[in-house]
Write an enzyme that holds these catalytic residues in place. Structure first.
Site, PDB file in Angstrom:
ATOM      1  N   LYS A  89       0.828  -1.221   0.000  1.00  0.00           N
ATOM      2  CA  LYS A  89       0.000   0.000   0.000  1.00  0.00           C
ATOM      3  C   LYS A  89       0.857   1.263   0.000  1.00  0.00           C
ATOM      4  O   LYS A  89       0.742   2.116   0.891  1.00  0.00           O
ATOM      5  CB  LYS A  89      -0.967   0.016   1.181  1.00  0.00           C
ATOM      6  N   ALA A  91       2.042   4.943  -0.640  1.00  0.00           N
ATOM      7  CA  ALA A  91       1.145   6.109  -0.542  1.00  0.00           C
ATOM      8  C   ALA A  91       1.899   7.431  -0.567  1.00  0.00           C
ATOM      9  O   ALA A  91       1.395   8.430  -0.063  1.00  0.00           O
ATOM     10  CB  ALA A  91       0.323   5.997   0.746  1.00  0.00           C
ATOM     11  N   ASN A  95       9.061   9.816  -6.221  1.00  0.00           N
ATOM     12  CA  ASN A  95      10.480   9.619  -5.917  1.00  0.00           C
ATOM     13  C   ASN A  95      10.687   8.776  -4.661  1.00  0.00           C
ATOM     14  O   ASN A  95      11.595   7.953  -4.601  1.00  0.00           O
ATOM     15  CB  ASN A  95      11.164  10.984  -5.746  1.00  0.00           C
TER      16      ASN A  95
HETATM   17  P1  5BU Z   1      -8.265 -11.176   6.909  1.00  0.00           P
HETATM   18  O1  5BU Z   1      -7.548 -11.956   7.935  1.00  0.00           O
HETATM   19  O2  5BU Z   1      -8.960 -12.081   5.872  1.00  0.00           O
HETATM   20  O3  5BU Z   1      -9.191 -10.135   7.478  1.00  0.00           O
HETATM   21  O4  5BU Z   1      -7.110 -10.406   6.133  1.00  0.00           O
HETATM   22  C1  5BU Z   1      -7.370  -9.479   5.130  1.00  0.00           C
HETATM   23  C2  5BU Z   1      -6.074  -9.025   4.488  1.00  0.00           C
HETATM   24  O5  5BU Z   1      -6.357  -8.155   3.407  1.00  0.00           O
HETATM   25  C3  5BU Z   1      -5.134  -8.263   5.409  1.00  0.00           C
HETATM   26  O6  5BU Z   1      -3.816  -8.605   5.039  1.00  0.00           O
HETATM   27  C4  5BU Z   1      -5.381  -6.804   5.088  1.00  0.00           C
HETATM   28  O7  5BU Z   1      -4.220  -6.023   5.244  1.00  0.00           O
HETATM   29  C5  5BU Z   1      -5.776  -6.876   3.626  1.00  0.00           C
HETATM   30  N1  5BU Z   1      -6.733  -5.831   3.201  1.00  0.00           N
HETATM   31  C6  5BU Z   1      -7.996  -5.736   3.712  1.00  0.00           C
HETATM   32  O8  5BU Z   1      -8.397  -6.509   4.577  1.00  0.00           O
HETATM   33  N2  5BU Z   1      -8.852  -4.781   3.240  1.00  0.00           N
HETATM   34  C7  5BU Z   1      -8.495  -3.900   2.291  1.00  0.00           C
HETATM   35  O9  5BU Z   1      -9.299  -3.072   1.868  1.00  0.00           O
HETATM   36  C8  5BU Z   1      -7.168  -4.016   1.771  1.00  0.00           C
HETATM   37  C9  5BU Z   1      -6.331  -4.989   2.239  1.00  0.00           C
HETATM   38 BR1  5BU Z   1      -6.632  -2.873   0.473  1.00  0.00          BR
END
Ligand code: 5BU
Length: 257
Positions: A89, A91, A95
């Site tokens: 991610k 952000a 650079n």
């Molecule tokens: P979970 O254990 O299934 O809740 O993990 C979800 C993963 O997806 C976790 O690594 C988050 O950092 C990632 N994620 C998320 O949950 N929602 C988002 O909108 C994004 C990434 Br972008």
């Protein structure tokens, strides 16, 4: 359209490879492996490897990260055939992200097939990441929506993110989003916040079912984490279960079931 038909349409190599793996292994499941030790990370990857098309990492949460881990991960990747998506991610300005992507301890560009970035800083973030990733044959997902409660990535922000992707089709392979955002099949959609047993986690995460995500919302890939490796779970049984439910939803969508 089927995954294999989609695979032939992509010009980006990673997007093509992803859909080829999906079709070959018959799985649209990506594992989000948020564990904090190398041993757990490698053990679970080896167990679940046969059932996933993609391994999503947060490499910076490992307490004992070292270069050896990357070598071991690459060996498991060769053994099981999956793409590696570092959910970094990014952000910042172009650079800065260029250095974050290729330098530091993790040298993400050396091993991650896919990375993601917020569109918040504007086109420069994509240009910076592209300078590093395109020559290496990598791909970028833009965060068009998030699964967490109260996310600000909605409406015109999501629309502007889609437009940004269209300006950088050589490197942007798709989106993190809850649903297919464009009528055409030019982009990959990957959806986190997927679970069969619970609807939230107490820290803002919101879960939807694979069927809702793949069949109703037209996404391509389900990203599942704790639903598979959460405490007391049989990781292999859960990975198979999510693979089956995800694949059945896809077959239903394309009219095979
Ligand atoms: P979970 O254990 O299934 O809740 O993990 C979800 C993963 O997806 C976790 O690594 C988050 O950092 C990632 N994620 C998320 O949950 N929602 C988002 O909108 C994004 C990434 Br972008």
């Amino acid at each position: 359209m089927t995954y294999s038909e989609r695979a032939t349409k992509f010009t980006n190599k990673v997007a093509r490879e992803l859909f080829e793996i999906v079709e070959r292994k018959k799985t649209n499941l990506a594992l989000a492996l948020d564990v904090t030790t190398k041993q757990e990370f490698l053990n679970i990857t080896d167990s679940v490897g046969p059932y996933i098309c993609c391994l999503k990492t947060h490499i910076d949460i490992l307490v004992d990260f070292d270069d050896e881990l990357i070598e071991q991960l690459k060996r498991l990747q060769a053994k099981h055939s999956f793409l590696i998506f570092e959910d970094r991610k990014f952000a910042d300005i172009g650079n800065t992200v260029k250095h974050q992507y290729s330098q530091g301890i993790y040298k993400i560009s050396e091993w991650a097939d896919i990375i993601d970035a917020h569109s918040l800083p504007g086109d420069g973030i994509v240009s910076g990441l592209k300078e590093v990733g395109l020559p290496l044959g990598r791909g970028l997902l833009l965060l068009a929506e998030m699964s967490s409660k109260g996310s600000l990535a909605t409406g015109s922000y999501t629309d502007a993110t889609v437009e940004m992707a269209q300006r950088h089709k050589d490197f942007v392979i798709g989106f993190i989003a809850g649903r297919k955002l464009l009528m055409n099949d030019d982009f990959v959609t990957m959806t986190p916040g997927v679970g069969l047993d619970v609807t939230k986690d107490g820290l803002g995460q919101q879960y939807r079912t694979p069927r809702d995500v793949i069949l109703e919302s037209g996404s391509d890939i389900i990203i599942v984490g704790r639903g598979i490796y959460g405490s007391g779970k049989d990781v292999i049984a859960e990975a198979r279960r999510y693979r089956d439910v995800g694949w059945n939803a896809y077959e239903e969508r394309i009219g095979k079931k």
